[in-house]
Design an enzyme around this catalytic site. Sequence first.
Site, PDB file in Angstrom:
ATOM      1  N   VAL A   1       2.619  -3.141   5.069  1.00  0.00           N
ATOM      2  CA  VAL A   1       2.713  -3.795   3.769  1.00  0.00           C
ATOM      3  C   VAL A   1       1.421  -3.497   3.008  1.00  0.00           C
ATOM      4  O   VAL A   1       0.331  -3.719   3.537  1.00  0.00           O
ATOM      5  CB  VAL A   1       2.886  -5.321   3.959  1.00  0.00           C
ATOM      6  N   CYS A   2       1.554  -2.991   1.795  1.00  0.00           N
ATOM      7  CA  CYS A   2       0.370  -2.649   0.994  1.00  0.00           C
ATOM      8  C   CYS A   2      -0.467  -3.910   0.761  1.00  0.00           C
ATOM      9  O   CYS A   2       0.012  -4.891   0.181  1.00  0.00           O
ATOM     10  CB  CYS A   2       0.769  -2.050  -0.346  1.00  0.00           C
ATOM     11  N   ILE A   3      -1.715  -3.862   1.195  1.00  0.00           N
ATOM     12  CA  ILE A   3      -2.539  -5.072   1.169  1.00  0.00           C
ATOM     13  C   ILE A   3      -2.832  -5.548  -0.252  1.00  0.00           C
ATOM     14  O   ILE A   3      -2.754  -6.750  -0.540  1.00  0.00           O
ATOM     15  CB  ILE A   3      -3.831  -4.866   2.007  1.00  0.00           C
TER      16      ILE A   3
END
Lengths: 130, 119
Positions: free
Chosen positions: A77-79
């Site tokens: 998941v893109c932080i």
Amino acid sequence: MIFSIVIQSAPYSRQAAESALRFAQALLDAGHSIHRVFFYADGVQCGNNLASPPQDEINLPQHWQQLASEHQLDLVVCIAAAVKRGVLDQNEAGRYEKSGHNLADGFELSGLGQLAEATLVSDRVITFGG
Amino acid sequence: MSKSVLIVNRKAPYGSSAPREALDVALTCGVFEQPVSLLFLGDAVFQLLKAQQPDAIGQKNLASNLSALPMYDIDQLFVCAESLANNGLDPDDLILPVTLLEKDSVAPLFANHDVVLTF
């Protein structure tokens, strides 16, 4: 073939996130491998374990968790996209002094470099919700 | 190993987060030394307009971020000529020099890249 999947839309608002799950299942059934599933933009909500859909609707985070544990999938998941949308792991919750964290088990927060790396090693990168 | 990446932009600048997220991916792939091209289709041509004033709606200026692309060695910018004309725009209205593509040149552009990411 080695595939990576990019998911940009949230569950329940649009079909794309659910289509991505079905596509991933179809790839694995056909004998392909999945290098990474990258959740970007509103797609980060797929990793929100507070999602509580009615019992007769699909629970996407749970389905991804199940598929990931059966096939050792890398769910990233893109932080940056996640933190600003309120999807935090324990570490980020501490950093931003939030009272709780909600990233579902089996998902991992990481940077866009994980997407760039996925494009390098995958034969195909398929975007859902773009 | 390096793979060429085509970032396809399809959305207007401030109606969604897509343009900014596309730009972040372009810059990240650039850092990974992948050759990156950008294509602007449909309403996305407005992303390149000069004199954007998004501070009035509390947004960061996308055009000034896009104009930094050449500094990251990203200078392959393609714009659909028909989209530009349909919106009453002209290449002089844009912040950066672009290559105009006729409709039948879009498919070959896709074919010439290893990876296509759409936003």
